[in-house]
Scaffold this active site. Structure first.
Site, PDB file in Angstrom:
ATOM      1  N   LYS A  46       0.867  -1.307  -0.110  1.00 53.66           N
ATOM      2  CA  LYS A  46      -0.065   0.017   0.096  1.00 53.66           C
ATOM      3  C   LYS A  46       0.886   1.045  -0.111  1.00 53.66           C
ATOM      4  CE  LYS A  46      -3.915  -2.252   1.978  1.00 53.66           C
ATOM      5  NZ  LYS A  46      -5.162  -2.261   3.306  1.00 53.66           N
ATOM      6  N   ASP A  82      -9.888   2.001   2.274  1.00 52.32           N
ATOM      7  CA  ASP A  82      -9.855   1.509   3.570  1.00 52.32           C
ATOM      8  C   ASP A  82     -10.763   2.429   4.381  1.00 52.32           C
ATOM      9  OD1 ASP A  82      -8.602  -0.764   2.999  1.00 52.32           O
ATOM     10  OD2 ASP A  82      -6.669   0.102   3.321  1.00 52.32           O
ATOM     11  N   GLY A 110      -0.376  -0.049   8.643  1.00 49.72           N
ATOM     12  CA  GLY A 110      -0.997   0.624   7.466  1.00 49.72           C
ATOM     13  C   GLY A 110      -2.506   0.561   7.377  1.00 49.72           C
TER      14      GLY A 110
HETATM   15  P1  NAP Z   1       0.846  -3.771   9.371  1.00 46.97           P
HETATM   16  O1  NAP Z   1       1.129  -2.367   8.748  1.00 46.97           O
HETATM   17  O2  NAP Z   1       1.954  -4.838   9.317  1.00 46.97           O
HETATM   18  O3  NAP Z   1       0.600  -3.184  10.902  1.00 46.97           O
HETATM   19  C1  NAP Z   1       0.717  -4.163  12.037  1.00 46.97           C
HETATM   20  C2  NAP Z   1       0.314  -3.819  13.228  1.00 46.97           C
HETATM   21  O4  NAP Z   1      -0.046  -4.933  14.260  1.00 46.97           O
HETATM   22  C3  NAP Z   1       1.316  -2.614  13.753  1.00 46.97           C
HETATM   23  O5  NAP Z   1       0.537  -1.767  14.634  1.00 46.97           O
HETATM   24  C4  NAP Z   1       2.011  -3.618  14.655  1.00 46.97           C
HETATM   25  O6  NAP Z   1       2.528  -2.978  15.980  1.00 46.97           O
HETATM   26  C5  NAP Z   1       1.229  -4.575  15.231  1.00 46.97           C
HETATM   27  N1  NAP Z   1       1.561  -5.798  15.816  1.00 46.97           N
HETATM   28  C6  NAP Z   1       2.248  -6.739  15.166  1.00 46.97           C
HETATM   29  N2  NAP Z   1       2.649  -7.779  15.697  1.00 46.97           N
HETATM   30  C7  NAP Z   1       2.316  -7.465  17.231  1.00 46.97           C
HETATM   31  C8  NAP Z   1       2.651  -8.064  18.168  1.00 46.97           C
HETATM   32  N3  NAP Z   1       3.055  -9.260  18.305  1.00 46.97           N
HETATM   33  N4  NAP Z   1       2.047  -7.665  19.216  1.00 46.97           N
HETATM   34  C9  NAP Z   1       1.514  -6.399  19.305  1.00 46.97           C
HETATM   35  N5  NAP Z   1       1.260  -5.539  18.231  1.00 46.97           N
HETATM   36  C10 NAP Z   1       1.815  -6.232  17.133  1.00 46.97           C
HETATM   37  O7  NAP Z   1      -0.274  -4.426   8.922  1.00 46.97           O
HETATM   38  P2  NAP Z   1      -1.710  -3.862   8.495  1.00 46.97           P
HETATM   39  O8  NAP Z   1      -1.650  -3.702   6.994  1.00 46.97           O
HETATM   40  O9  NAP Z   1      -1.967  -2.227   9.249  1.00 46.97           O
HETATM   41  O10 NAP Z   1      -2.860  -4.768   8.909  1.00 46.97           O
HETATM   42  C11 NAP Z   1      -3.316  -4.764  10.285  1.00 46.97           C
HETATM   43  C12 NAP Z   1      -4.553  -5.749  10.390  1.00 46.97           C
HETATM   44  O11 NAP Z   1      -5.712  -5.055   9.723  1.00 46.97           O
HETATM   45  C13 NAP Z   1      -4.449  -6.903   9.937  1.00 46.97           C
HETATM   46  O12 NAP Z   1      -4.845  -7.893  10.697  1.00 46.97           O
HETATM   47  C14 NAP Z   1      -5.125  -7.184   8.682  1.00 46.97           C
HETATM   48  O13 NAP Z   1      -5.947  -8.216   8.514  1.00 46.97           O
HETATM   49  C15 NAP Z   1      -6.219  -5.987   9.092  1.00 46.97           C
HETATM   50  N6  NAP Z   1      -6.893  -5.533   7.890  1.00 46.97           N
HETATM   51  C16 NAP Z   1      -8.281  -5.640   7.677  1.00 46.97           C
HETATM   52  C17 NAP Z   1      -9.083  -5.073   6.580  1.00 46.97           C
HETATM   53  C18 NAP Z   1     -10.299  -5.042   6.274  1.00 46.97           C
HETATM   54  O14 NAP Z   1     -10.969  -4.877   4.968  1.00 46.97           O
HETATM   55  N7  NAP Z   1     -11.181  -6.006   6.965  1.00 46.97           N
HETATM   56  C19 NAP Z   1      -8.226  -4.331   5.780  1.00 46.97           C
HETATM   57  C20 NAP Z   1      -6.968  -3.897   5.886  1.00 46.97           C
HETATM   58  C21 NAP Z   1      -6.272  -4.568   7.115  1.00 46.97           C
HETATM   59  P3  NAP Z   1       4.134  -2.310  15.598  1.00 46.97           P
HETATM   60  O15 NAP Z   1       3.917  -0.703  15.069  1.00 46.97           O
HETATM   61  O16 NAP Z   1       4.614  -1.946  16.946  1.00 46.97           O
HETATM   62  O17 NAP Z   1       4.926  -2.896  14.959  1.00 46.97           O
END
Ligand code: NAP
Length: 263
Positions: A46, A82, A110
């Site tokens: 993204k 989103d 993200g």
């Molecule tokens: P990302 O950019 O990789 O961000 C991951 C997030 O999770 C960060 O805040 C990270 O914290 C945190 N995290 C990861 N591992 C962790 C752990 N062990 N303990 C605590 N915090 C942890 O991923 P993203 O794109 O934002 O996606 C995040 C979620 O949104 C996913 O579950 C995805 O399935 C969901 N999502 C859903 C939709 C939908 O349409 N329903 C759309 C987009 C995304 P740090 O900052 O400390 O690394």
């Protein structure tokens, strides 16, 4: 999900899937420029997609994230649906407005970036962040406040339990936007001790399968939905950008349930 919408609109089944590695994204953009009218893209593309697009819509520019490409005359416009997906899902799932609400995000990656910036512009009172890495929460919070100075909010980490408790007790909505819960045996990112019956908070878990957090919510009688409706609504917004037609949401839900993974 998208093909179900296209079929319901009498437009065939033109949507396909392509696995693209980050180092191949620039090459994929050149393929898309010549051959496609639209693209959805997801993690981990993204941010890079925002850089590769010829032009960004104002909302994609604001959050620096792109999940939708609109391609016309070989020009690639990057957009982000989103945020509107989450806004519409919240309103639909909880039959509520967002005006004056206090929103707490769990996560600052993200997905939180694209959606928090959008929700901050929806008339809410407060957008706060609980994240493992405080600096990422602070950066996102600063972006929200630069764009919407009237929206207040604080940042904390999971380790600061007093802050977490205070935020959850005063929140109207908790948006779970970490990746903790994607694996079936993942714990809840927020421990069960923070939740109790009678809390006013409602939970939107962006993950669209059962998670430990959703179980905690159910055990405490807290309203909680998973991320399916957000996925459908962000896809529906993309569909409308490509076709100019509002998609059949029921067909998309049936398509999602039949496909199981949103494709
Ligand atoms: P990302 O950019 O990789 O961000 C991951 C997030 O999770 C960060 O805040 C990270 O914290 C945190 N995290 C990861 N591992 C962790 C752990 N062990 N303990 C605590 N915090 C942890 O991923 P993203 O794109 O934002 O996606 C995040 C979620 O949104 C996913 O579950 C995805 O399935 C969901 N999502 C859903 C939709 C939908 O349409 N329903 C759309 C987009 C995304 P740090 O900052 O400390 O690394």
């Amino acid at each position: 999900m998208q093909n179900a919408a296209f079929e319901a609109a009498g437009l065939g089944r033109p949507y396909g899937r392509q696995l693209v590695h980050p180092e191949e994204l620039a090459e994929f953009f050149e393929y898309a420029r010549e051959n496609l009218a639209g693209v959805n893209l997801t993690v981990p593309h993204k941010l890079q997609a925002a850089e590769l697009s010829d032009e960004l819509t104002p909302r994609a520019e604001a959050c620096g994230s792109v999940n939708t490409l609109i391609i016309s005359d070989r020009r690639i416009i990057g957009d982000s649906t989103d945020g509107i997906g989450l806004e519409e899902a919240l309103k639909y799932c909880f039959n509520d407005t967002l005006a004056g609400k206090r929103i707490v995000f769990c996560g600052a990656g993200g997905a939180a970036r694209a959606t928090a910036v959008h929700l901050a512009g929806c008339g809410v009172q407060d957008v706060s962040f609980i994240n493992r890495t405080l600096s990422k929460a602070e950066e996102l919070s600063a972006l929200c406040r630069t764009l919407y100075p009237d929206v207040s909010g604080v940042c904390t980490t999971f380790a600061d339990e007093n802050d977490v408790e205070m935020l959850l007790e005063s929140a109207d909505y908790l948006i779970q936007a970490t990746s903790v819960g994607l694996k079936p045996d993942d714990p809840s990112p927020l421990a069960g001790k923070f939740f109790h019956p009678g809390m006013k908070v409602k939970i939107f878990d962006t993950i669209y399968h059962p998670t430990a957090l959703q179980k905690i919510a159910a055990a405490n009688g807290i309203a909680c939905v998973n991320g399916m409706e957000m996925l459908i609504r962000q896809g529906a917004a993309s569909f409308e950008l490509w076709t100019g037609v509002k998609p059949d949401l029921s067909a998309m839900r049936r398509g999602f349930e039949a496909g199981g993974d949103g494709a």
